[in-house]
Write a protein that holds these residues in place. Structure first.
Motif, PDB file in Angstrom:
ATOM      1  N   ARG A 165       0.826  -1.210   0.000  1.00 29.07           N
ATOM      2  CA  ARG A 165       0.000   0.000   0.000  1.00 29.07           C
ATOM      3  C   ARG A 165       0.858   1.257   0.000  1.00 29.07           C
ATOM      4  NH1 ARG A 165      -4.790   2.165   0.433  1.00 29.07           N
ATOM      5  NH2 ARG A 165      -5.198   3.933   1.795  1.00 29.07           N
ATOM      6  N   PHE A 166       1.930   1.247   0.779  1.00 29.92           N
ATOM      7  CA  PHE A 166       2.760   2.442   0.912  1.00 29.92           C
ATOM      8  C   PHE A 166       4.104   2.322   0.193  1.00 29.92           C
ATOM      9  CE2 PHE A 166       0.237   1.899   4.817  1.00 29.92           C
ATOM     10  CZ  PHE A 166      -0.583   3.013   4.712  1.00 29.92           C
ATOM     11  N   LEU A 167       4.558   1.074  -0.048  1.00 32.50           N
ATOM     12  CA  LEU A 167       5.885   0.858  -0.617  1.00 32.50           C
ATOM     13  C   LEU A 167       5.830  -0.121  -1.775  1.00 32.50           C
ATOM     14  CD1 LEU A 167       7.796   0.139   2.728  1.00 32.50           C
ATOM     15  CD2 LEU A 167       7.703   2.335   1.529  1.00 32.50           C
ATOM     16  N   VAL A 168       6.825  -0.015  -2.639  1.00 32.39           N
ATOM     17  CA  VAL A 168       7.093  -1.060  -3.628  1.00 32.39           C
ATOM     18  C   VAL A 168       8.474  -1.624  -3.280  1.00 32.39           C
ATOM     19  CG1 VAL A 168       7.465  -1.605  -6.064  1.00 32.39           C
ATOM     20  CG2 VAL A 168       5.710   0.065  -5.419  1.00 32.39           C
ATOM     21  N   TYR A 169       8.529  -2.925  -3.000  1.00 34.80           N
ATOM     22  CA  TYR A 169       9.788  -3.557  -2.594  1.00 34.80           C
ATOM     23  C   TYR A 169      10.448  -4.216  -3.797  1.00 34.80           C
ATOM     24  CZ  TYR A 169      12.954  -6.888  -0.328  1.00 34.80           C
ATOM     25  OH  TYR A 169      14.050  -7.624   0.049  1.00 34.80           O
ATOM     26  N   MET A 170      11.747  -3.924  -4.011  1.00 32.67           N
ATOM     27  CA  MET A 170      12.513  -4.470  -5.136  1.00 32.67           C
ATOM     28  C   MET A 170      13.686  -5.268  -4.587  1.00 32.67           C
ATOM     29  SD  MET A 170      12.424  -0.994  -7.448  1.00 32.67           S
ATOM     30  CE  MET A 170      13.123  -0.053  -6.089  1.00 32.67           C
ATOM     31  N   PRO A 171      13.565  -6.587  -4.459  1.00 35.46           N
ATOM     32  CA  PRO A 171      14.598  -7.394  -3.799  1.00 35.46           C
ATOM     33  C   PRO A 171      15.940  -7.414  -4.531  1.00 35.46           C
ATOM     34  CG  PRO A 171      12.898  -8.782  -4.783  1.00 35.46           C
ATOM     35  CD  PRO A 171      12.400  -7.388  -4.851  1.00 35.46           C
ATOM     36  N   HIS A 172      15.944  -7.164  -5.852  1.00 32.47           N
ATOM     37  CA  HIS A 172      17.198  -7.233  -6.613  1.00 32.47           C
ATOM     38  C   HIS A 172      17.829  -5.864  -6.852  1.00 32.47           C
ATOM     39  CE1 HIS A 172      16.391 -11.387  -7.092  1.00 32.47           C
ATOM     40  NE2 HIS A 172      15.468 -11.272  -8.031  1.00 32.47           N
ATOM     41  N   SER A 173      17.355  -4.848  -6.165  1.00 31.25           N
ATOM     42  CA  SER A 173      17.850  -3.489  -6.390  1.00 31.25           C
ATOM     43  C   SER A 173      18.247  -2.861  -5.065  1.00 31.25           C
ATOM     44  CB  SER A 173      16.767  -2.649  -7.077  1.00 31.25           C
ATOM     45  OG  SER A 173      17.126  -1.281  -7.138  1.00 31.25           O
ATOM     46  N   ASP A 174      19.123  -1.865  -5.137  1.00 29.61           N
ATOM     47  CA  ASP A 174      19.460  -1.113  -3.930  1.00 29.61           C
ATOM     48  C   ASP A 174      18.941   0.326  -4.029  1.00 29.61           C
ATOM     49  OD1 ASP A 174      21.094  -0.097  -5.871  1.00 29.61           O
ATOM     50  OD2 ASP A 174      22.987  -0.486  -4.817  1.00 29.61           O
ATOM     51  N   HIS A 175      18.062   0.564  -4.994  1.00 27.86           N
ATOM     52  CA  HIS A 175      17.537   1.908  -5.237  1.00 27.86           C
ATOM     53  C   HIS A 175      16.497   2.283  -4.181  1.00 27.86           C
ATOM     54  CE1 HIS A 175      16.008   5.417  -7.326  1.00 27.86           C
ATOM     55  NE2 HIS A 175      14.779   4.904  -7.301  1.00 27.86           N
ATOM     56  N   VAL A 176      16.568   3.505  -3.703  1.00 28.92           N
ATOM     57  CA  VAL A 176      15.565   4.053  -2.789  1.00 28.92           C
ATOM     58  C   VAL A 176      14.975   5.289  -3.458  1.00 28.92           C
ATOM     59  CG1 VAL A 176      15.142   5.128  -0.551  1.00 28.92           C
ATOM     60  CG2 VAL A 176      16.716   3.190  -0.733  1.00 28.92           C
ATOM     61  N   GLY A 177      13.677   5.230  -3.737  1.00 29.43           N
ATOM     62  CA  GLY A 177      13.033   6.326  -4.461  1.00 29.43           C
ATOM     63  C   GLY A 177      11.731   6.743  -3.820  1.00 29.43           C
ATOM     64  N   VAL A 178      11.228   7.862  -4.313  1.00 30.21           N
ATOM     65  CA  VAL A 178       9.961   8.414  -3.821  1.00 30.21           C
ATOM     66  C   VAL A 178       9.106   8.764  -5.039  1.00 30.21           C
ATOM     67  CG1 VAL A 178       8.877  10.282  -2.509  1.00 30.21           C
ATOM     68  CG2 VAL A 178      11.076   9.350  -1.764  1.00 30.21           C
ATOM     69  N   SER A 179       7.823   8.476  -4.974  1.00 32.47           N
ATOM     70  CA  SER A 179       6.912   8.773  -6.081  1.00 32.47           C
ATOM     71  C   SER A 179       7.053  10.218  -6.539  1.00 32.47           C
ATOM     72  CB  SER A 179       5.465   8.512  -5.649  1.00 32.47           C
ATOM     73  OG  SER A 179       4.554   9.030  -6.592  1.00 32.47           O
ATOM     74  N   ARG A 180       7.065  10.394  -7.865  1.00 27.79           N
ATOM     75  CA  ARG A 180       7.195  11.748  -8.411  1.00 27.79           C
ATOM     76  C   ARG A 180       5.996  12.624  -8.068  1.00 27.79           C
ATOM     77  NH1 ARG A 180       8.431  10.230 -14.541  1.00 27.79           N
ATOM     78  NH2 ARG A 180       6.930   8.605 -13.963  1.00 27.79           N
ATOM     79  N   LYS A 181       4.867  11.990  -7.710  1.00 26.67           N
ATOM     80  CA  LYS A 181       3.672  12.773  -7.400  1.00 26.67           C
ATOM     81  C   LYS A 181       3.709  13.374  -6.003  1.00 26.67           C
ATOM     82  CE  LYS A 181       0.726  10.507 -10.776  1.00 26.67           C
ATOM     83  NZ  LYS A 181      -0.553   9.831 -11.060  1.00 26.67           N
ATOM     84  N   ILE A 182       4.695  12.963  -5.195  1.00 24.87           N
ATOM     85  CA  ILE A 182       4.949  13.661  -3.927  1.00 24.87           C
ATOM     86  C   ILE A 182       5.921  14.784  -4.269  1.00 24.87           C
ATOM     87  CG2 ILE A 182       5.873  13.483  -1.594  1.00 24.87           C
ATOM     88  CD1 ILE A 182       5.080  10.558  -1.561  1.00 24.87           C
ATOM     89  N   GLU A 183       5.413  15.999  -4.354  1.00 24.28           N
ATOM     90  CA  GLU A 183       6.203  17.104  -4.908  1.00 24.28           C
ATOM     91  C   GLU A 183       6.970  17.905  -3.863  1.00 24.28           C
ATOM     92  OE1 GLU A 183       3.361  19.337  -7.115  1.00 24.28           O
ATOM     93  OE2 GLU A 183       3.257  17.884  -8.771  1.00 24.28           O
ATOM     94  N   ASP A 184       6.531  17.873  -2.611  1.00 23.70           N
ATOM     95  CA  ASP A 184       7.193  18.663  -1.580  1.00 23.70           C
ATOM     96  C   ASP A 184       8.618  18.149  -1.357  1.00 23.70           C
ATOM     97  OD1 ASP A 184       7.808  18.947   1.600  1.00 23.70           O
ATOM     98  OD2 ASP A 184       6.645  20.653   0.850  1.00 23.70           O
ATOM     99  N   ARG A 185       9.599  19.003  -1.556  1.00 23.28           N
ATOM    100  CA  ARG A 185      11.001  18.589  -1.467  1.00 23.28           C
ATOM    101  C   ARG A 185      11.377  18.119  -0.070  1.00 23.28           C
ATOM    102  NH1 ARG A 185      14.822  22.707  -5.024  1.00 23.28           N
ATOM    103  NH2 ARG A 185      13.876  22.257  -7.071  1.00 23.28           N
ATOM    104  N   GLY A 186      10.873  18.806   0.933  1.00 21.76           N
ATOM    105  CA  GLY A 186      11.185  18.423   2.300  1.00 21.76           C
ATOM    106  C   GLY A 186      10.636  17.043   2.630  1.00 21.76           C
ATOM    107  N   GLU A 187       9.415  16.769   2.199  1.00 22.09           N
ATOM    108  CA  GLU A 187       8.809  15.472   2.463  1.00 22.09           C
ATOM    109  C   GLU A 187       9.517  14.370   1.693  1.00 22.09           C
ATOM    110  OE1 GLU A 187       6.056  12.632   3.995  1.00 22.09           O
ATOM    111  OE2 GLU A 187       6.944  14.521   4.646  1.00 22.09           O
ATOM    112  N   ARG A 188       9.930  14.672   0.468  1.00 24.42           N
ATOM    113  CA  ARG A 188      10.667  13.677  -0.332  1.00 24.42           C
ATOM    114  C   ARG A 188      11.981  13.317   0.354  1.00 24.42           C
ATOM    115  NH1 ARG A 188       9.167  12.840  -5.571  1.00 24.42           N
ATOM    116  NH2 ARG A 188      11.296  12.282  -6.116  1.00 24.42           N
TER     117      ARG A 188
END
Length: 416
Positions: A39-62
């Motif tokens: 619901r809140f996360l997408v888990y990628m077991p083969h990656s070390d990438h940490v990202g935030v949805s582009r639709k969350i626009e507030d820089r501080g929150e990102r």
């Protein structure tokens, strides 16, 4: 990317995920880069990438979400993307969701170790659970359900994942069908129509084809009689169309290549304004979209992410009468084809008597427009001809029946 043959060998077993359903003649799309949506996360077991949805626009929150993810993720545990509904996500919620998704991946790996390929290792959430997981949030006032079983399923899901939303789930008990109460049935039917009217009086025509979806914009009855400047009339229609097109793409779940034929505008500033309007409304779409500049011909080429067949493809099938063309031959065209078939039958030398069965519309055409058709064809072919109407035939269909037994020989003399 390196050639596929350097990465895979015949007989090798690989865990893959279906990322796109089969559509038309194209098979499903697979990837070895597995991602498990929560619901809140997408888990990628083969990656070390940490990202935030582009639709969350507030820089501080990102920045906060990214730091939170990095601080909680164990080393070599994979990567995550924080989804749009994960805005203002707390550490406790993050941990709970991450642990659940990681446990799912570990169960998949354990199943893969015991299963014999090919085998299904994991199935995504049911349709209802998937919709609630991906769409339902505190931005919705309520969710109304008229099926007790579905209601209980959603209730149980919310109890586990989002208990704060339980009070927004409503069970519908009225005798009037839910879709009728809110006019949804009419909207669903409208989503299959080619023509969509605009508030200004203009309209758009949506035509799906094998290669792309074309959308044509027309002023219709809106001529802007009070406007001395036709450019303003065209601009208003195009702006209305831009808003409606973005809406219709979402409603119909149209994907792939889309070409929009806006009404030609002379001023570049008006073209830019229409394109900006289109892009701003496309920005509300959950699917990835990309629109290019308006060409000199008034065309906008764009793409929209396609994961599954559109509403049109999912809920309809080819018409058995026209084969998907949307048109049938006119009565005059059918009569000419009958004439050619009779001439082929005469040339074969195998026929003496032919009964001609046609749809009543074709019989009426012959009697009213060509009353001497049978006599003329009998003289020209030397065949004994009889005409009968048959309302069970399609309008552009006919049958040639040979001899006393009235054997169907239509295919023998029809055009190849």
């Amino acid at each position: 990317y390196p050639p596929i043959e350097t990465l895979l060998r015949r007989g090798q077993e690989v865990i893959v995920q279906v990322t796109k359903e089969p559509i038309s003649t194209k098979g499903p799309r697979l990837t070895a880069q597995v991602s498990l949506p929560g619901r809140f996360l997408v888990y990628m077991p083969h990656s070390d990438h940490v990202g935030v949805s582009r639709k969350i626009e507030d820089r501080g929150e990102r920045s906060r979400l990214r730091k939170l993810a990095r601080s909680i993720l164990p080393e070599d545990a994979g990567g995550v993307i924080v989804r749009t509904v994960g805005e203002e996500l707390t550490e406790a919620t993050f941990k709970k969701e991450f642990e659940r998704l990681r446990a799912t991946w570990q169960a998949i790996e354990a199943a893969a170790a015991e299963a014999e390929a090919p085998a299904r290792l994991h199935e995504d959430a049911k349709l209802i659970s998937g919709i609630i997981r991906d769409l339902f949030s505190d931005k919705f006032e309520s969710l109304t359900v008229d099926n007790r079983e579905v209601y209980n399923e959603i209730r149980a899901y919310l109890d586990r994942v989002a208990p704060d939303l339980r009070n927004r789930l409503k069970f519908y008990k009225d005798t009037v069908p839910l879709f009728d109460r809110h006019g949804i049935g009419d909207e669903v039917q409208a989503a299959f129509r080619k023509k969509v009217t605009l508030p200004s009086g203009g309209y758009i025509i949506i035509e799906p084809t094998e290669a792309l979806v074309s959308i044509d914009v027309n002023t219709g009855r809106f001529t802007g009689k009070r406007e001395k400047n036709p450019e303003k009339t065209i601009l208003k229609t195009n702006l209305d169309a831009a808003r409606e097109i973005a809406k219709q793409l979402r409603l119909r779940d149209v994907g792939g290549i889309i070409v929009v034929d806006f009404i030609d505008m002379e001023l570049q500033e008006n073209r830019d304004r229409v394109l900006h309007e289109l892009k701003s409304h496309l920005g509300r779409d959950r699917a990835r979209t990309k629109a290019f500049e308006i060409s000199g011909l008034g065309l906008v080429e764009m793409t929209r992410q396609r994961v599954r067949p559109s509403l049109f493809q999912s809920l309809t099938r080819l018409c058995p009468t026209c084969g998907g063309n949307g048109r049938i031959f006119t009565p005059a065209t059918v009569v000419r084809e009958i004439e050619r078939s009779l001439r082929r039958a005469a040339a074969s030398g195998d026929e003496k008597r032919v009964v001609l069965r046609v749809h009543p519309e074709i019989a009426l055409r012959i009697m009213e427009e060509e009353p001497d058709f049978l006599k003329r064809m009998a003289r020209a072919t030397g065949l004994k001809l009889d005409l009968r109407d048959d309302p069970l035939l399609r309008q552009d269909e006919y049958r040639l029946l040979s001899g006393p037994a009235e054997t169907d020989v239509t295919q023998k003399y029809a055009a190849a």
